[in-house]
Design a protein around this motif. Structure first.
Motif, PDB file in Angstrom:
ATOM      1  N   LYS A   1      -6.057   9.614  -7.865  1.00 58.99           N
ATOM      2  CA  LYS A   1      -6.990  10.164  -6.874  1.00 58.99           C
ATOM      3  C   LYS A   1      -7.855   9.062  -6.273  1.00 58.99           C
ATOM      4  CE  LYS A   1     -10.383  13.865  -6.260  1.00 58.99           C
ATOM      5  NZ  LYS A   1     -11.096  15.001  -6.915  1.00 58.99           N
ATOM      6  N   ASN A   2      -8.330   8.147  -7.110  1.00 60.01           N
ATOM      7  CA  ASN A   2      -9.128   7.027  -6.606  1.00 60.01           C
ATOM      8  C   ASN A   2      -8.316   6.177  -5.634  1.00 60.01           C
ATOM      9  OD1 ASN A   2     -11.206   7.882  -8.263  1.00 60.01           O
ATOM     10  ND2 ASN A   2     -10.788   6.383  -9.881  1.00 60.01           N
ATOM     11  N   SER A   3      -7.052   5.944  -5.979  1.00 63.73           N
ATOM     12  CA  SER A   3      -6.180   5.153  -5.117  1.00 63.73           C
ATOM     13  C   SER A   3      -5.962   5.850  -3.778  1.00 63.73           C
ATOM     14  CB  SER A   3      -4.831   4.918  -5.817  1.00 63.73           C
ATOM     15  OG  SER A   3      -3.936   4.226  -4.974  1.00 63.73           O
ATOM     16  N   LEU A   4      -5.725   7.145  -3.820  1.00 61.27           N
ATOM     17  CA  LEU A   4      -5.487   7.895  -2.588  1.00 61.27           C
ATOM     18  C   LEU A   4      -6.733   7.926  -1.701  1.00 61.27           C
ATOM     19  CD1 LEU A   4      -3.446  10.878  -4.053  1.00 61.27           C
ATOM     20  CD2 LEU A   4      -2.579   9.123  -2.496  1.00 61.27           C
TER      21      LEU A   4
ATOM     22  N   GLY B   1      -3.050   9.132   6.887  1.00 60.89           N
ATOM     23  CA  GLY B   1      -2.796  10.559   7.063  1.00 60.89           C
ATOM     24  C   GLY B   1      -2.072  11.161   5.876  1.00 60.89           C
ATOM     25  N   LEU B   2      -1.038  10.478   5.405  1.00 59.43           N
ATOM     26  CA  LEU B   2      -0.282  10.984   4.257  1.00 59.43           C
ATOM     27  C   LEU B   2      -1.126  10.950   2.980  1.00 59.43           C
ATOM     28  CD1 LEU B   2       3.240   9.401   4.934  1.00 59.43           C
ATOM     29  CD2 LEU B   2       2.534  11.782   5.283  1.00 59.43           C
ATOM     30  N   ALA B   3      -1.944   9.901   2.827  1.00 59.81           N
ATOM     31  CA  ALA B   3      -2.810   9.817   1.646  1.00 59.81           C
ATOM     32  C   ALA B   3      -3.825  10.953   1.642  1.00 59.81           C
ATOM     33  CB  ALA B   3      -3.521   8.467   1.615  1.00 59.81           C
ATOM     34  N   THR B   4      -4.382  11.278   2.804  1.00 57.15           N
ATOM     35  CA  THR B   4      -5.328  12.391   2.908  1.00 57.15           C
ATOM     36  C   THR B   4      -4.666  13.697   2.479  1.00 57.15           C
ATOM     37  OG1 THR B   4      -6.561  11.319   4.702  1.00 57.15           O
ATOM     38  CG2 THR B   4      -6.780  13.713   4.495  1.00 57.15           C
ATOM     39  N   CYS B   5      -3.449  13.912   2.944  1.00 61.18           N
ATOM     40  CA  CYS B   5      -2.727  15.136   2.576  1.00 61.18           C
ATOM     41  C   CYS B   5      -2.374  15.148   1.090  1.00 61.18           C
ATOM     42  CB  CYS B   5      -1.464  15.277   3.424  1.00 61.18           C
ATOM     43  SG  CYS B   5      -1.771  15.428   5.202  1.00 61.18           S
ATOM     44  N   GLN B   6      -2.069  13.985   0.531  1.00 61.80           N
ATOM     45  CA  GLN B   6      -1.760  13.904  -0.893  1.00 61.80           C
ATOM     46  C   GLN B   6      -2.956  14.319  -1.749  1.00 61.80           C
ATOM     47  OE1 GLN B   6       0.672  12.944  -3.195  1.00 61.80           O
ATOM     48  NE2 GLN B   6       2.208  13.214  -1.610  1.00 61.80           N
TER      49      GLN B   6
ATOM     50  N   LEU C   1       0.815  -1.207   0.000  1.00 64.90           N
ATOM     51  CA  LEU C   1       0.000   0.000   0.000  1.00 64.90           C
ATOM     52  C   LEU C   1       0.852   1.263   0.000  1.00 64.90           C
ATOM     53  CD1 LEU C   1      -2.904  -0.978   2.445  1.00 64.90           C
ATOM     54  CD2 LEU C   1      -2.818  -1.148  -0.050  1.00 64.90           C
ATOM     55  N   TYR C   2       1.995   1.220   0.631  1.00 66.45           N
ATOM     56  CA  TYR C   2       2.872   2.393   0.620  1.00 66.45           C
ATOM     57  C   TYR C   2       3.443   2.635  -0.773  1.00 66.45           C
ATOM     58  CZ  TYR C   2       2.779   3.400   5.609  1.00 66.45           C
ATOM     59  OH  TYR C   2       2.381   3.779   6.869  1.00 66.45           O
ATOM     60  N   VAL C   3       3.706   1.575  -1.504  1.00 67.14           N
ATOM     61  CA  VAL C   3       4.180   1.736  -2.887  1.00 67.14           C
ATOM     62  C   VAL C   3       3.067   2.346  -3.737  1.00 67.14           C
ATOM     63  CG1 VAL C   3       5.052   0.559  -4.943  1.00 67.14           C
ATOM     64  CG2 VAL C   3       5.846  -0.132  -2.676  1.00 67.14           C
ATOM     65  N   GLN C   4       1.827   1.932  -3.477  1.00 65.65           N
ATOM     66  CA  GLN C   4       0.698   2.547  -4.182  1.00 65.65           C
ATOM     67  C   GLN C   4       0.608   4.045  -3.871  1.00 65.65           C
ATOM     68  OE1 GLN C   4      -2.967   0.388  -3.481  1.00 65.65           O
ATOM     69  NE2 GLN C   4      -1.946  -1.592  -3.689  1.00 65.65           N
ATOM     70  N   LEU C   5       0.893   4.410  -2.616  1.00 61.83           N
ATOM     71  CA  LEU C   5       0.903   5.823  -2.227  1.00 61.83           C
ATOM     72  C   LEU C   5       1.983   6.584  -2.996  1.00 61.83           C
ATOM     73  CD1 LEU C   5       0.042   8.154  -0.319  1.00 61.83           C
ATOM     74  CD2 LEU C   5       1.709   7.269   1.328  1.00 61.83           C
TER      75      LEU C   5
ATOM     76  N   GLN D   1      -8.561   5.726   3.799  1.00 60.65           N
ATOM     77  CA  GLN D   1      -9.466   5.022   4.722  1.00 60.65           C
ATOM     78  C   GLN D   1      -8.765   3.891   5.478  1.00 60.65           C
ATOM     79  OE1 GLN D   1     -12.506   6.375   5.067  1.00 60.65           O
ATOM     80  NE2 GLN D   1     -11.783   7.828   3.510  1.00 60.65           N
ATOM     81  N   ASP D   2      -7.483   3.698   5.204  1.00 64.75           N
ATOM     82  CA  ASP D   2      -6.766   2.583   5.818  1.00 64.75           C
ATOM     83  C   ASP D   2      -6.597   2.805   7.324  1.00 64.75           C
ATOM     84  OD1 ASP D   2      -5.069   0.125   4.675  1.00 64.75           O
ATOM     85  OD2 ASP D   2      -4.021   0.944   6.423  1.00 64.75           O
ATOM     86  N   GLN D   3      -6.466   1.696   8.060  1.00 65.71           N
ATOM     87  CA  GLN D   3      -6.318   1.790   9.515  1.00 65.71           C
ATOM     88  C   GLN D   3      -4.914   2.203   9.940  1.00 65.71           C
ATOM     89  OE1 GLN D   3      -7.675  -1.938  11.151  1.00 65.71           O
ATOM     90  NE2 GLN D   3      -9.840  -1.387  10.927  1.00 65.71           N
ATOM     91  N   ASP D   4      -3.947   2.080   9.050  1.00 63.54           N
ATOM     92  CA  ASP D   4      -2.588   2.552   9.324  1.00 63.54           C
ATOM     93  C   ASP D   4      -2.633   4.081   9.337  1.00 63.54           C
ATOM     94  OD1 ASP D   4       0.045   3.543   9.015  1.00 63.54           O
ATOM     95  OD2 ASP D   4       0.710   1.717   7.999  1.00 63.54           O
TER      96      ASP D   4
END
Length: 279
Positions: free
Chosen positions: A161-164, A177-182, A141-145, A169-172
């Protein structure tokens, strides 16, 4: 200043200079380390990195990483340097591969600040653009980010955008948090500033301070694109200070934007006086 006794994902144990008792800190409170390697190959690699000789730094760091004398926490610092040097020369696949290895070693929180993420809407170099698609189908998932952060235009942007949105919504909590900011990078600048900026600041401030440089740059990017150079300058300056503290590759990008804003807003004299702090 002091001698590091141990460092892992939960705590830093330090013997402060001139003291006889160890000091223990929570790892998530550590924003970075200014570590002085003993004279030898690792100090040579550090000098090469500081001088911008990134390929040479990678070569020496890689050779030194498996030396019997190196401790595991030191290996993590070496991997951070290799990851950072690789993205400086636009080798996204290598930087990402090193990050995945580092993540498997359960590093301190601040190590995630060095992940090769793109935090701006600046044009992406052809070198990086040509390699992003090699990361998009990875299960990690981090590579996807990472892949989503470098997909800025066309159909790739919508897919990113769909991926982010899914990753947010991930529990990590670091990943989400980083995906939300992205996601801020995909919002129209004026709309982001008018409607989302207050909540964006709350979201950023919930992250460990070690991880706030990138999100701060994303906010600065939206402000600059909206035409608010005064506010953008302040946020780019904050991103630079956060990056300088941890020697993040993002520092170079923040300084470039500060140069550009200073040149077009008659701040050049004041900025040149401040800029020496980052040199």
């Amino acid at each position: 200043r002091g001698q590091i006794i141990g460092f892992n994902s939960s705590r830093l144990v330090l013997l402060p200079q001139g003291k006889t008792e160890n000091l223990t800190l929570r790892s998530d409170l550590v924003t970075g380390l200014q570590f002085e390697w003993p004279e030898g190959s690792l100090s040579d690699a550090s000098r090469a990195y500081r001088d911008g000789n990134y390929k040479e730094a990678i070569r020496i760091f890689q050779a030194a990483a498996n030396e019997p004398s190196i401790q595991q926490w030191q290996q993590k610092l070496v991997l951070i340097k290799i990851m950072s040097a690789a993205i400086e020369i636009e080798n996204l696949p290598v930087s990402t591969k090193v990050f995945v290895l580092l993540k498997s070693l359960k590093p301190p929180t601040f190590a995630y600040a060095y992940m090769p993420l793109n935090w701006t809407s600046d044009p992406i170099s052809p070198t990086i653009a040509s390699t992003v698609n090699t990361l998009e189908n990875e299960a990690d998932l981090y590579v996807q980010l990472i892949a989503a952060s470098w997909s800025n235009t066309g159909n790739d942007a919508q897919q990113a955008k769909n991926s982010l949105q899914s990753l947010a919504q991930d529990q990590d909590i670091v990943l989400s948090g980083l995906a939300t900011c992205q996601l801020w990078r995909f919002e129209p600048p004026n709309e982001f500033v008018e409607r989302q900026l207050p909540q964006a600041l709350v979201t950023r401030d919930k992250l460990p301070i070690a991880l706030q440089a990138g999100p701060t740059a994303a906010i600065a990017d939206r402000l600059e694109k909206s035409g608010d150079d005064d506010a953008a300058f302040q946020f780019w300056l904050e991103a630079a200070m956060l990056s300088d503290r941890s020697e993040l590759p993002l520092l170079r990008i923040a300084v470039r934007h500060l140069d550009q804003i200073a040149a077009r807003t008659n701040r050049k004299g004041d900025w040149e006086a401040l800029k020496v702090v980052f040199e």
